[in-house]
Write a protein that holds these residues in place. Structure first.
Motif, PDB file in Angstrom:
ATOM      1  N   GLY A   1      77.605 -42.658  -2.815  1.00  0.00           N
ATOM      2  CA  GLY A   1      78.630 -43.688  -2.675  1.00  0.00           C
ATOM      3  C   GLY A   1      78.141 -45.052  -3.132  1.00  0.00           C
ATOM      4  N   ALA A   2      76.880 -45.385  -2.770  1.00  0.00           N
ATOM      5  CA  ALA A   2      76.317 -46.680  -3.187  1.00  0.00           C
ATOM      6  C   ALA A   2      76.170 -46.741  -4.701  1.00  0.00           C
ATOM      7  N   LEU A   3      75.657 -45.668  -5.295  1.00  0.00           N
ATOM      8  CA  LEU A   3      75.510 -45.631  -6.756  1.00  0.00           C
ATOM      9  C   LEU A   3      76.877 -45.644  -7.431  1.00  0.00           C
ATOM     10  N   ALA A   4      77.803 -44.867  -6.920  1.00  0.00           N
ATOM     11  CA  ALA A   4      79.150 -44.835  -7.498  1.00  0.00           C
ATOM     12  C   ALA A   4      79.803 -46.207  -7.405  1.00  0.00           C
ATOM     13  N   LEU A   5      79.616 -46.884  -6.276  1.00  0.00           N
ATOM     14  CA  LEU A   5      80.181 -48.221  -6.113  1.00  0.00           C
ATOM     15  C   LEU A   5      79.568 -49.201  -7.114  1.00  0.00           C
ATOM     16  N   ALA A   6      78.232 -49.145  -7.271  1.00  0.00           N
ATOM     17  CA  ALA A   6      77.570 -50.025  -8.242  1.00  0.00           C
ATOM     18  C   ALA A   6      78.076 -49.746  -9.658  1.00  0.00           C
ATOM     19  N   LEU A   7      78.191 -48.476 -10.017  1.00  0.00           N
ATOM     20  CA  LEU A   7      78.705 -48.111 -11.339  1.00  0.00           C
ATOM     21  C   LEU A   7      80.144 -48.593 -11.511  1.00  0.00           C
ATOM     22  N   CYS A   8      80.935 -48.454 -10.462  1.00  0.00           N
ATOM     23  CA  CYS A   8      82.333 -48.889 -10.537  1.00  0.00           C
ATOM     24  C   CYS A   8      82.458 -50.401 -10.645  1.00  0.00           C
ATOM     25  N   LEU A   9      81.580 -51.144  -9.959  1.00  0.00           N
ATOM     26  CA  LEU A   9      81.634 -52.602 -10.070  1.00  0.00           C
ATOM     27  C   LEU A   9      81.303 -53.055 -11.489  1.00  0.00           C
ATOM     28  N   VAL A  10      80.285 -52.432 -12.079  1.00  0.00           N
ATOM     29  CA  VAL A  10      79.951 -52.741 -13.471  1.00  0.00           C
ATOM     30  C   VAL A  10      81.140 -52.375 -14.359  1.00  0.00           C
ATOM     31  N   ALA A  11      81.698 -51.210 -14.111  1.00  0.00           N
ATOM     32  CA  ALA A  11      82.828 -50.751 -14.919  1.00  0.00           C
ATOM     33  C   ALA A  11      84.049 -51.663 -14.741  1.00  0.00           C
TER      34      ALA A  11
ATOM     35  N   LEU B   1      87.065 -42.103  -5.614  1.00  0.00           N
ATOM     36  CA  LEU B   1      87.491 -40.903  -4.890  1.00  0.00           C
ATOM     37  C   LEU B   1      87.053 -39.626  -5.602  1.00  0.00           C
ATOM     38  N   PHE B   2      86.923 -39.697  -6.915  1.00  0.00           N
ATOM     39  CA  PHE B   2      86.489 -38.541  -7.694  1.00  0.00           C
ATOM     40  C   PHE B   2      84.962 -38.442  -7.787  1.00  0.00           C
ATOM     41  N   ILE B   3      84.308 -39.545  -8.122  1.00  0.00           N
ATOM     42  CA  ILE B   3      82.887 -39.432  -8.483  1.00  0.00           C
ATOM     43  C   ILE B   3      81.928 -39.414  -7.302  1.00  0.00           C
ATOM     44  N   THR B   4      82.278 -40.014  -6.173  1.00  0.00           N
ATOM     45  CA  THR B   4      81.343 -40.014  -5.042  1.00  0.00           C
ATOM     46  C   THR B   4      81.029 -38.596  -4.563  1.00  0.00           C
ATOM     47  N   PRO B   5      82.021 -37.780  -4.247  1.00  0.00           N
ATOM     48  CA  PRO B   5      81.674 -36.421  -3.813  1.00  0.00           C
ATOM     49  C   PRO B   5      81.035 -35.583  -4.924  1.00  0.00           C
ATOM     50  N   ALA B   6      81.439 -35.811  -6.164  1.00  0.00           N
ATOM     51  CA  ALA B   6      80.850 -35.055  -7.277  1.00  0.00           C
ATOM     52  C   ALA B   6      79.368 -35.383  -7.436  1.00  0.00           C
TER      53      ALA B   6
ATOM     54  N   LEU C   1      71.341 -45.535 -13.944  1.00  0.00           N
ATOM     55  CA  LEU C   1      71.086 -44.161 -13.508  1.00  0.00           C
ATOM     56  C   LEU C   1      69.595 -43.849 -13.510  1.00  0.00           C
ATOM     57  N   VAL C   2      68.891 -44.332 -14.523  1.00  0.00           N
ATOM     58  CA  VAL C   2      67.435 -44.129 -14.586  1.00  0.00           C
ATOM     59  C   VAL C   2      66.783 -44.685 -13.328  1.00  0.00           C
ATOM     60  N   TRP C   3      67.150 -45.897 -12.994  1.00  0.00           N
ATOM     61  CA  TRP C   3      66.535 -46.563 -11.854  1.00  0.00           C
ATOM     62  C   TRP C   3      66.958 -45.943 -10.513  1.00  0.00           C
TER      63      TRP C   3
END
Length: 144
Positions: free
Chosen positions: A38-48, A20-25, A95-97
Protein backbone atom coordinates in the motif's frame (compact mmCIF):
# COMPACT_ATOMS: atom_id res chain seq x y z
CA UNK A 1 -16.41 20.33 -16.26
CA UNK A 2 -13.36 22.12 -17.66
CA UNK A 3 -10.03 23.65 -16.71
CA UNK A 4 -8.12 23.00 -13.50
CA UNK A 5 -11.11 21.44 -11.75
CA UNK A 6 -11.36 18.83 -14.50
CA UNK A 7 -7.64 18.05 -14.29
CA UNK A 8 -7.71 17.62 -10.51
CA UNK A 9 -10.87 15.47 -10.48
CA UNK A 10 -9.53 13.34 -13.33
CA UNK A 11 -6.11 12.81 -11.74
CA UNK A 12 -7.38 12.07 -8.23
CA UNK A 13 -10.13 9.69 -9.35
CA UNK A 14 -7.73 7.92 -11.72
CA UNK A 15 -5.24 7.26 -8.92
CA UNK A 16 -7.80 6.27 -6.30
CA UNK A 17 -9.30 3.63 -8.57
CA UNK A 18 -5.79 2.48 -9.49
CA UNK A 19 -4.90 1.99 -5.80
CA UNK A 20 -7.83 -0.39 -5.45
CA UNK A 21 -6.32 -2.55 -8.18
CA UNK A 22 -2.58 -2.42 -7.58
CA UNK A 23 -2.28 -2.63 -3.78
CA UNK A 24 -3.64 -6.18 -3.45
CA UNK A 25 -1.89 -7.26 -6.66
CA UNK A 26 1.50 -6.04 -5.41
CA UNK A 27 0.94 -7.64 -1.98
CA UNK A 28 0.24 -10.94 -3.69
CA UNK A 29 3.12 -10.82 -6.21
CA UNK A 30 5.84 -9.55 -3.86
CA UNK A 31 4.54 -11.20 -0.69
CA UNK A 32 5.27 -8.00 1.19
CA UNK A 33 1.94 -7.55 2.88
CA UNK A 34 -0.69 -4.92 2.35
CA UNK A 35 1.13 -2.21 4.35
CA UNK A 36 4.34 -2.31 2.29
CA UNK A 37 2.40 -2.76 -0.93
CA UNK A 38 0.00 0.00 0.00
CA UNK A 39 2.82 2.42 0.85
CA UNK A 40 4.65 1.67 -2.40
CA UNK A 41 1.43 1.82 -4.41
CA UNK A 42 0.58 5.16 -2.80
CA UNK A 43 4.04 6.56 -3.58
CA UNK A 44 3.77 5.36 -7.19
CA UNK A 45 0.29 6.84 -7.46
CA UNK A 46 1.40 10.21 -6.08
CA UNK A 47 4.18 10.38 -8.66
CA UNK A 48 1.71 9.29 -11.32
CA UNK A 49 -0.85 11.89 -10.19
CA UNK A 50 1.61 14.76 -10.52
CA UNK A 51 2.81 13.41 -13.87
CA UNK A 52 -0.81 12.99 -14.95
CA UNK A 53 -1.62 16.65 -14.34
CA UNK A 54 1.58 17.87 -16.02
CA UNK A 55 1.24 15.46 -18.93
CA UNK A 56 -2.45 16.19 -19.56
CA UNK A 57 -1.78 19.93 -19.56
CA UNK A 58 0.99 19.45 -22.12
CA UNK A 59 -1.06 17.00 -24.19
CA UNK A 60 -4.11 19.27 -24.25
CA UNK A 61 -1.94 22.23 -25.27
CA UNK A 62 -0.57 20.08 -28.10
CA UNK A 63 -4.10 19.00 -29.08
CA UNK A 64 -5.29 22.59 -29.14
CA UNK A 65 -2.67 23.44 -31.79
CA UNK A 66 -3.75 20.56 -34.04
CA UNK A 67 -5.78 21.25 -37.13
CA UNK A 68 -8.35 18.71 -35.92
CA UNK A 69 -8.32 18.73 -32.11
CA UNK A 70 -10.88 15.90 -31.69
CA UNK A 71 -9.93 12.88 -29.57
CA UNK A 72 -9.84 10.09 -32.10
CA UNK A 73 -8.98 6.47 -31.34
CA UNK A 74 -5.40 6.97 -32.52
CA UNK A 75 -5.05 10.10 -30.39
CA UNK A 76 -6.33 8.21 -27.33
CA UNK A 77 -3.78 5.47 -27.97
CA UNK A 78 -1.02 8.09 -28.35
CA UNK A 79 -2.14 9.71 -25.09
CA UNK A 80 -2.04 6.44 -23.15
CA UNK A 81 1.29 5.22 -24.59
CA UNK A 82 3.21 8.47 -24.14
CA UNK A 83 1.84 8.94 -20.63
CA UNK A 84 2.95 5.46 -19.57
CA UNK A 85 6.42 5.77 -21.13
CA UNK A 86 7.06 9.01 -19.26
CA UNK A 87 5.86 7.45 -16.02
CA UNK A 88 8.08 4.41 -16.55
CA UNK A 89 11.17 6.64 -16.49
CA UNK A 90 10.18 7.95 -13.07
CA UNK A 91 8.98 4.78 -11.37
CA UNK A 92 11.67 2.20 -12.18
CA UNK A 93 14.15 3.80 -9.74
CA UNK A 94 11.44 3.81 -7.07
CA UNK A 95 10.86 0.07 -7.52
CA UNK A 96 14.59 -0.66 -7.35
CA UNK A 97 14.87 1.14 -4.05
CA UNK A 98 11.59 0.12 -2.38
CA UNK A 99 11.66 -3.56 -3.31
CA UNK A 100 15.46 -3.90 -3.14
CA UNK A 101 15.54 -5.52 -6.56
CA UNK A 102 17.82 -5.14 -9.57
CA UNK A 103 17.24 -2.69 -12.40
CA UNK A 104 16.19 -5.37 -14.89
CA UNK A 105 13.72 -6.89 -12.43
CA UNK A 106 12.36 -3.42 -11.65
CA UNK A 107 12.04 -2.69 -15.35
CA UNK A 108 10.18 -5.99 -15.88
CA UNK A 109 7.94 -5.21 -12.91
CA UNK A 110 7.25 -1.70 -14.12
CA UNK A 111 6.66 -2.95 -17.64
CA UNK A 112 4.04 -5.36 -16.29
CA UNK A 113 2.41 -2.50 -14.41
CA UNK A 114 2.63 -0.38 -17.55
CA UNK A 115 0.79 -2.98 -19.61
CA UNK A 116 -2.02 -3.02 -17.08
CA UNK A 117 -2.12 0.77 -16.85
CA UNK A 118 -1.96 1.17 -20.61
CA UNK A 119 -5.33 -0.51 -20.92
CA UNK A 120 -6.58 1.09 -17.70
CA UNK A 121 -5.60 4.61 -18.85
CA UNK A 122 -7.34 4.12 -22.17
CA UNK A 123 -10.57 2.81 -20.62
CA UNK A 124 -10.55 5.25 -17.70
CA UNK A 125 -9.96 8.35 -19.83
CA UNK A 126 -12.61 7.36 -22.31
CA UNK A 127 -15.09 6.72 -19.49
CA UNK A 128 -14.13 9.99 -17.80
CA UNK A 129 -14.77 11.88 -21.04
CA UNK A 130 -18.16 10.17 -21.38
CA UNK A 131 -19.13 11.10 -17.81
CA UNK A 132 -17.75 14.64 -17.70
CA UNK A 133 -17.41 15.63 -21.36
CA UNK A 134 -14.25 16.12 -23.37
CA UNK A 135 -11.85 19.00 -22.65
CA UNK A 136 -12.83 22.23 -24.37
CA UNK A 137 -9.49 22.19 -26.23
CA UNK A 138 -10.65 19.10 -28.16
CA UNK A 139 -13.95 20.49 -29.37
CA UNK A 140 -14.20 21.13 -33.08
CA UNK A 141 -14.01 24.82 -33.85
CA UNK A 142 -16.60 26.14 -36.26
CA UNK A 143 -16.27 29.35 -38.18
CA UNK A 144 -19.25 31.64 -38.41
Amino acid sequence: MQGKKRKVVQAVSYELVALLFITPAMAWVFEGGMVLSGALALALCLVAMVWNMVFNSLFEAWEKRRRNPRRTLSRRVLHAVTFELGLLLMTVPMLVWALNIGWWQALATDFSLMLFFLLYAFVFQWGFDLLFGVPSATLVKTTA
